[in-house]
Design a protein around this motif. Sequence first.
Motif, PDB file in Angstrom:
ATOM      1  N   SER A  81     -10.620 -10.556   3.548  1.00 38.71           N
ATOM      2  CA  SER A  81      -9.810 -11.138   4.378  1.00 38.71           C
ATOM      3  C   SER A  81      -9.085  -9.947   5.296  1.00 38.71           C
ATOM      4  O   SER A  81      -8.619 -10.427   6.520  1.00 38.71           O
ATOM      5  CB  SER A  81      -8.715 -12.018   3.941  1.00 38.71           C
ATOM      6  N   LEU A  82      -8.827  -8.935   4.867  1.00 38.29           N
ATOM      7  CA  LEU A  82      -8.045  -7.820   5.354  1.00 38.29           C
ATOM      8  C   LEU A  82      -8.719  -6.719   6.010  1.00 38.29           C
ATOM      9  O   LEU A  82     -10.010  -6.390   5.479  1.00 38.29           O
ATOM     10  CB  LEU A  82      -6.810  -7.571   4.657  1.00 38.29           C
ATOM     11  N   THR A  83      -8.165  -5.803   6.721  1.00 41.31           N
ATOM     12  CA  THR A  83      -8.951  -4.682   7.200  1.00 41.31           C
ATOM     13  C   THR A  83      -9.179  -3.493   6.599  1.00 41.31           C
ATOM     14  O   THR A  83     -10.075  -2.591   6.853  1.00 41.31           O
ATOM     15  CB  THR A  83      -8.497  -4.673   8.682  1.00 41.31           C
ATOM     16  N   SER A  84      -8.002  -2.925   5.940  1.00 40.65           N
ATOM     17  CA  SER A  84      -8.040  -1.412   5.441  1.00 40.65           C
ATOM     18  C   SER A  84      -7.249  -1.394   4.341  1.00 40.65           C
ATOM     19  O   SER A  84      -6.170  -2.332   4.349  1.00 40.65           O
ATOM     20  CB  SER A  84      -7.877  -0.612   6.350  1.00 40.65           C
ATOM     21  N   GLY A  85      -7.578  -0.311   3.326  1.00 44.16           N
ATOM     22  CA  GLY A  85      -6.761  -0.038   2.279  1.00 44.16           C
ATOM     23  C   GLY A  85      -6.925  -0.845   0.844  1.00 44.16           C
ATOM     24  O   GLY A  85      -6.405  -0.397  -0.063  1.00 44.16           O
ATOM     25  N   THR A  86      -7.965  -1.746   0.745  1.00 43.96           N
ATOM     26  CA  THR A  86      -8.082  -2.588  -0.192  1.00 43.96           C
ATOM     27  C   THR A  86      -8.728  -1.591  -1.326  1.00 43.96           C
ATOM     28  O   THR A  86      -8.696  -2.037  -2.523  1.00 43.96           O
ATOM     29  CB  THR A  86      -8.695  -4.111  -0.048  1.00 43.96           C
ATOM     30  N   LEU A 125      -0.587   6.574   4.874  1.00 41.36           N
ATOM     31  CA  LEU A 125      -1.133   6.638   6.021  1.00 41.36           C
ATOM     32  C   LEU A 125      -1.512   4.941   6.406  1.00 41.36           C
ATOM     33  O   LEU A 125      -1.202   4.398   7.413  1.00 41.36           O
ATOM     34  CB  LEU A 125      -2.167   7.516   6.402  1.00 41.36           C
ATOM     35  N   VAL A 126      -2.467   4.589   5.488  1.00 43.66           N
ATOM     36  CA  VAL A 126      -2.834   3.104   5.573  1.00 43.66           C
ATOM     37  C   VAL A 126      -1.446   2.323   5.758  1.00 43.66           C
ATOM     38  O   VAL A 126      -1.526   1.362   6.258  1.00 43.66           O
ATOM     39  CB  VAL A 126      -3.725   2.836   4.526  1.00 43.66           C
ATOM     40  N   THR A 175       0.802  -1.239  -0.015  1.00 45.95           N
ATOM     41  CA  THR A 175       0.084  -0.085   0.065  1.00 45.95           C
ATOM     42  C   THR A 175       0.890   1.236  -0.216  1.00 45.95           C
ATOM     43  O   THR A 175       0.611   2.281  -0.751  1.00 45.95           O
ATOM     44  CB  THR A 175      -0.880   0.073   1.251  1.00 45.95           C
ATOM     45  N   THR A 176       1.827   1.215   0.712  1.00 44.07           N
ATOM     46  CA  THR A 176       2.897   2.277   1.031  1.00 44.07           C
ATOM     47  C   THR A 176       3.456   2.660  -0.543  1.00 44.07           C
ATOM     48  O   THR A 176       3.347   3.840  -1.010  1.00 44.07           O
ATOM     49  CB  THR A 176       4.137   2.043   1.939  1.00 44.07           C
ATOM     50  N   ALA A 177       3.808   1.482  -1.301  1.00 47.11           N
ATOM     51  CA  ALA A 177       4.328   1.598  -2.640  1.00 47.11           C
ATOM     52  C   ALA A 177       3.440   1.969  -3.567  1.00 47.11           C
ATOM     53  O   ALA A 177       3.882   2.685  -4.378  1.00 47.11           O
ATOM     54  CB  ALA A 177       4.828   0.070  -3.010  1.00 47.11           C
ATOM     55  N   LEU A 178       1.933   1.760  -3.547  1.00 47.33           N
ATOM     56  CA  LEU A 178       1.412   2.618  -4.333  1.00 47.33           C
ATOM     57  C   LEU A 178       1.041   3.995  -4.286  1.00 47.33           C
ATOM     58  O   LEU A 178       1.025   4.674  -5.072  1.00 47.33           O
ATOM     59  CB  LEU A 178      -0.221   2.066  -4.159  1.00 47.33           C
ATOM     60  N   GLY A 179       1.328   4.235  -2.986  1.00 48.77           N
ATOM     61  CA  GLY A 179       1.282   5.942  -2.888  1.00 48.77           C
ATOM     62  C   GLY A 179       2.513   6.692  -3.181  1.00 48.77           C
ATOM     63  O   GLY A 179       2.222   7.602  -4.090  1.00 48.77           O
ATOM     64  N   ILE A 180       3.491   5.935  -3.289  1.00 42.48           N
ATOM     65  CA  ILE A 180       4.727   6.404  -3.727  1.00 42.48           C
ATOM     66  C   ILE A 180       4.720   6.465  -5.286  1.00 42.48           C
ATOM     67  O   ILE A 180       5.287   7.536  -5.966  1.00 42.48           O
ATOM     68  CB  ILE A 180       5.892   5.682  -3.206  1.00 42.48           C
TER      69      ILE A 180
END
Length: 259
Positions: free
Chosen positions: A154-159, A245-246, A111-116
């Motif tokens: 399956s996961l909580t945030s960011g998808t 942030l996520v 997710t961090t890589a997506l933002g960058i």
Amino acid sequence: MSEYLLEQLLLFAISLVANFFSALAGGGAGLLQLPALLFLGLPFAVALATHKVASVFLGLGATARHLQSSRYDWRFAAFILATGVPGVLTGAAIILTIPDRWSQLALGILTTALGIYSMVQPNLGMEARSAHRDLKGMVIGGAALWLIGALNGSLTSGTGLFVTLWLVRWFGLDYKTAVSYTLILVGIVWNGSGALMLGWLGQIRWDWLPALIAGSLLGGYLGAHLSIVKGNRLVKRSFEAMTLLVGLALIGRAMGMSV
């Protein structure tokens, strides 16, 4: 003021803020909402199921605004649903049986890589273009949406952020249009499917839902309104801020689990 009323006001405020920024950026409501439910004492599985139900109303609130001013390719929307929902159900079915430390760490890094990536591509998503709409492109795009759906279940945030960037990068949508597809299809149908599966397999904290739903509806509507009024540049910047942030929050949570 009673303790119950204070609790409901706190839940409403958290939901309002989380879903406002999620509607603006195209995902990430779980960054604030899910940790708050955990902090208030819910077990992980119950908090996740409760969060998923509330997130459906983020989609409804945003949809109420986007349908006033946006036009959609409903065949393309059906394709997103047909490829993503089976992944959501698969992910939701397995999350309650496996530890999620490593998956959250990997998701946080990605997710961090997506933002960058979005930050170093200044023109990405500023204008719409049609891309990869041939058979090969749709198969690859659909496979990726299935995988993102599995992460969503399956996961909580960011998808939702993953879906937004994939629609921009692979299919050529501009940011504002991609966010509107994400909020309507992921927010309502993907999250609704995940909520049903998690509620069937686990538990939901029903008495907390009214405050969470109210905050989701209002936050979703207000965030969608601002994204429509201000356009792609604000949405792109919001997306980049939310992904960072996520991503960092997920990495921090995973590292905390490993201690």
